[in-house]
Design an enzyme around this catalytic site. Structure first.
Site: not given
Ligand code: GRF
Length: 196
Positions: A11-13, A90, A92, A106, A108, A149
């Site tokens: 969940g860092s993003n 997963k 959708i 999304n 990627h 993707d």
């Molecule tokens: C990220 O590299 C994102 O691009 C991909 O999954 C990873 C998630 O990392 N879809 P985090 O859980 O947000 O740290």
């Protein structure tokens, strides 16, 4: 913009999105986290931010239609109008896709359309990039459809690949870029500078 976030792991993003909302650089309100993984670190992050969180998966809803419906309800009940997949592992379901057609994005960790699709996640992506000999990788933000993707690419940012890179070093460089790029792209969407 009312955000519904879906995340499966760290969940860092998602955190970078929450921080940007807090700082006011992203004019949006994070409304709800949905995860399939009861031990996702994303849950604590969302709870710290005071967001509603739902664990919805094939254990809570054995029937895929019922699961799709539960995710749909969680998003509509929270009045979400943009859905962000931030490391959601997963596909959708059709009901959510129909309701939020062109409103699901999304992130990627590579330059799509290369290095995407089923099985292309996490370190596998960066291994494939290095094995290909590419000198440039990056980040893609794209619309979500029925395939992994696959939807229309909205924005991309490049990240260099260095001659002696390891997949882990490249992953870290790409992740740093993701954390600045995702909130910035969402802000452009909020301001209609990127059309969905
Ligand atoms: C990220 O590299 C994102 O691009 C991909 O999954 C990873 C998630 O990392 N879809 P985090 O859980 O947000 O740290």
């Amino acid at each position: 913009m009312n955000l519904g976030l879906l995340a499966s792991r760290r969940g860092s993003n998602m955190q970078s999105v929450l921080d940007a909302c807090d700082a006011g650089t992203l004019p949006a309100t994070p409304r709800v986290l949905i995860t399939n993984n009861p031990s996702a670190e994303a849950i604590q992050r969302a709870q710290r931010a005071g967001m509603a969180t739902h664990v919805l998966n094939s254990a809570t809803h054995e029937d895929p239609d019922a699961l799709d419906s539960a995710i749909h309800s969680a998003l509509t009940d929270a009045h979400c109008n943009l859905i962000v997949l931030a490391g959601y592992m997963k596909l959708i379901g059709p009901r959510v896709l129909r309701e939020f057609r062109n409103r699901i994005v999304n992130i990627h960790p590579a330059l799509l359309p290369r290095f995407g699709g089923k099985g292309m996640y996490g370190i596998h992506v960066h291994r494939a990039v290095i094995a290909s000999g590419a000198r440039v990788s990056g980040v893609s933000v794209h619309l979500v459809d029925e395939e992994y993707d696959h939807g229309r690419i909205l924005a991309q940012a490049e990240v260099p690949v260095y001659p002696n890179d390891t997949p882990e070093a490249l992953a870290e460089r790409v992740l740093r870029k993701e954390h600045e790029f995702l909130p910035a792209v969402l802000a452009q969407i909020a301001k209609n500078q990127i059309a969905l």
